[in-house]
Design a protein around this motif. Structure first.
Motif, short mmCIF file in Angstrom:
data_model
loop_
_atom_site.label_atom_id
_atom_site.label_comp_id
_atom_site.label_asym_id
_atom_site.label_seq_id
_atom_site.Cartn_x
_atom_site.Cartn_y
_atom_site.Cartn_z
N LEU A 1 0.81 -1.25 -0.11
CA LEU A 1 -0.06 0.08 0.20
C LEU A 1 0.92 1.24 0.01
O LEU A 1 0.77 2.22 -0.95
CB LEU A 1 -0.90 -0.02 1.27
CG LEU A 1 -2.38 -0.58 0.89
CD1 LEU A 1 -2.35 -2.13 0.63
CD2 LEU A 1 -3.39 -0.20 2.04
N PHE B 1 -6.75 -2.65 -4.13
CA PHE B 1 -6.60 -3.66 -3.07
C PHE B 1 -7.99 -3.99 -2.37
O PHE B 1 -8.52 -3.23 -1.99
CB PHE B 1 -5.94 -3.04 -1.77
CG PHE B 1 -4.52 -2.76 -2.47
CD1 PHE B 1 -3.28 -3.51 -2.51
CD2 PHE B 1 -4.17 -1.21 -2.75
CE1 PHE B 1 -2.32 -3.17 -3.01
CE2 PHE B 1 -2.95 -0.81 -3.27
CZ PHE B 1 -1.65 -1.99 -3.33
N CYS C 1 -9.86 -6.25 0.05
CA CYS C 1 -9.88 -7.04 1.13
C CYS C 1 -11.25 -7.74 1.41
O CYS C 1 -12.23 -7.12 1.53
CB CYS C 1 -9.52 -6.34 2.53
SG CYS C 1 -9.48 -7.26 3.82
N ALA D 1 -6.28 2.99 5.19
CA ALA D 1 -6.04 3.46 3.98
C ALA D 1 -5.47 4.97 4.19
O ALA D 1 -4.48 5.40 3.34
CB ALA D 1 -7.30 3.55 3.07
N VAL E 1 -10.63 4.99 -0.16
CA VAL E 1 -11.15 3.66 0.53
C VAL E 1 -12.70 3.88 0.57
O VAL E 1 -13.16 4.67 0.79
CB VAL E 1 -10.52 3.49 1.90
CG1 VAL E 1 -10.92 4.58 2.92
CG2 VAL E 1 -10.95 2.13 2.43
N LEU F 1 -8.41 1.34 -1.93
CA LEU F 1 -8.56 0.23 -0.98
C LEU F 1 -10.16 -0.30 -0.85
O LEU F 1 -10.80 0.87 -0.69
CB LEU F 1 -8.11 0.42 0.57
CG LEU F 1 -8.17 -0.73 1.60
CD1 LEU F 1 -7.71 -2.18 0.90
CD2 LEU F 1 -7.73 -0.32 2.81
#
Length: 405
Positions: free
Chosen positions: A197, A209, A211, A235, A242, A272
């Protein structure tokens, strides 16, 4: 100039712990498939919606049948996507098919959406002579160059910094593509996550990214992994956009990823996404989740089944019916079983492929080691019945076939 130079100046101590920045959860669909009031649904036409749903159904059927095959001793190992299909397939559907996917090991739905055939799945699972990995990987470690899906690697989180590096190359190429890397909240505890990151933010590369926060890193619950408000707030430490999304709401995942991709590609900057979901299945075929979570907890999450929610939305649109569901389920089960039988009957990869692919020309040392292996097999033929049948195949033929497969 560093970002800290823009900070407000104060003259009394002022400590913060992050509670001031609670990240909300983005949702569009209720459990019954109807939209929330004032929710603006993404524009998805019928063909794309059905492509998404069929990939979800196929993934669930594949998981059910292959776990059964593992229990029957026909397969050594398996990992299911069950419960997380919306996070995986919804995000994949929002990408361009040329974008790179660097997944963990529970993202078979992404491949299914992009057109990985049932035979390609089976060849990898059984490691036969048509397996792209030539039988060198564990089951569920898929890869497809033509579908822009990087081959899975077992060590946790290694794909995350690799995604940043690949996205840097995409930025240099300037062709308008990005990389998405998918991982669990347990992988976010690895140092690779933080390095990736930070590098992506500093060098400003088009990477997403994603998750999958499914509540457990194998048997470790989230509250024993971190004390902060999930993964999303991290983030802020890397000055990165994010969003937190309901990972079982496929339209919300699709919309979030669509906008994340647009931002990443147009600005060459990372994003993110934390998808809040749940692993309905065991971590793997070697795991027994009853040792660390209750049946009551599992049943509560089954009420939030992402496949059912998607189906109800399709039915409300008039794009799907009970007859369609029954026909699709029967077709997929038949395809999986027939492909499994074909894959089981195929031979193992040629012995010579053990020493190909690493170098353009096979080194003398590798040739010597292969001959030592053959000598060993000839000495103990009963221990290697399949390998003994391949001892006399010419190395040149096997090498050429492997490199151009």
């Amino acid at each position: 100039m560093s970002t800290t130079s823009k900070a407000t100046i104060v003259h009394t101590p002022s400590f913060m712990n992050g509670d001031e920045f609670r990240v909300p959860v983005f949702k569009l669909l209720k459990q019954d498939g109807s939209p929330y009031k004032n929710a603006k649904l993404p524009e998805i036409d019928r063909d794309k919606a059905l492509r998404i749903y069929r990939a979800m159904l196929f993934t669930r059927v594949l998981d059910e049948r292959m776990l059964a095959a593992q229990r029957q001793g026909r397969l050594s190992f398996y990992m299911q996507c069950t419960g997380e299909e919306a996070s995986v397939i919804g995000s994949t559907a929002a990408l361009d098919d040329q974008d790179m996917i660097m997944a963990q090991y529970r993202e078979q739905g992404a491949l299914a959406y992009r057109g990985f055939t049932v035979d390609e799945f089976m060849n990898q699972l059984f490691g036969n002579d048509r397996d792209y990995g030539k039988g060198r990987q564990m089951p569920v470690h898929y890869g497809s160059k033509k579908l822009h899906y990087m081959t899975i690697s077992s060590p946790l989180a290694t794909q995350i910094p690799q995604a940043t590096g690949y996205a840097y190359g995409q930025k240099m190429a300037g062709e308008g593509h990005c990389t998405i890397t998918i991982f669990g909240e347990g992988a976010a505890s690895e140092g690779d996550f933080h390095a990736a990151l930070n590098m992506a933010s500093v060098h400003q590369v088009p990477v997403i990214f994603l998750c999958r926060n499914n509540g457990y890193a194998i048997s470790t619950p989230a509250h024993e992994q971190f004390s902060a408000d999930g993964i999303a707030p991290r983030a802020f430490g890397y000055h990165m956009k994010v969003i937190r999304v309901d990972g079982n709401d496929i339209l919300a995942v699709y919309q979030a990823t669509t906008e994340a991709r647009q931002w990443a590609v147009e600005n060459n900057k990372p994003v993110l996404i934390e998808a809040m979901t749940y692993r309905l299945a065991a971590h793997s075929s070697s795991d027994d989740p009853s040792g660390y979570r209750s049946k009551k907890e599992e049943e509560a999450w089954r009420e939030k089944d992402p496949v059912r929610r998607m189906r109800l939305w399709l039915e409300s649109k008039g794009w799907w019916s009970e007859e369609d569901e029954k026909s699709e389920q029967e077709t997929r089960r038949r395809e999986v079983l027939e492909a499994m039988k074909r894959a089981e009957k195929r031979p193992a990869p040629d012995l010579e492929t053990l020493i190909t692919d690493v170098y353009d020309d096979t080194t003398p040392q590798l040739v010597e080691q292969l001959e030592q292996l053959k000598t060993h097999i000839r000495k103990y033929p009963d221990a290697y019945p399949k390998g003994a049948k391949l001892l006399d195949k010419p190395l040149d033929d096997a090498d050429g076939g492997a490199r151009h497969a």
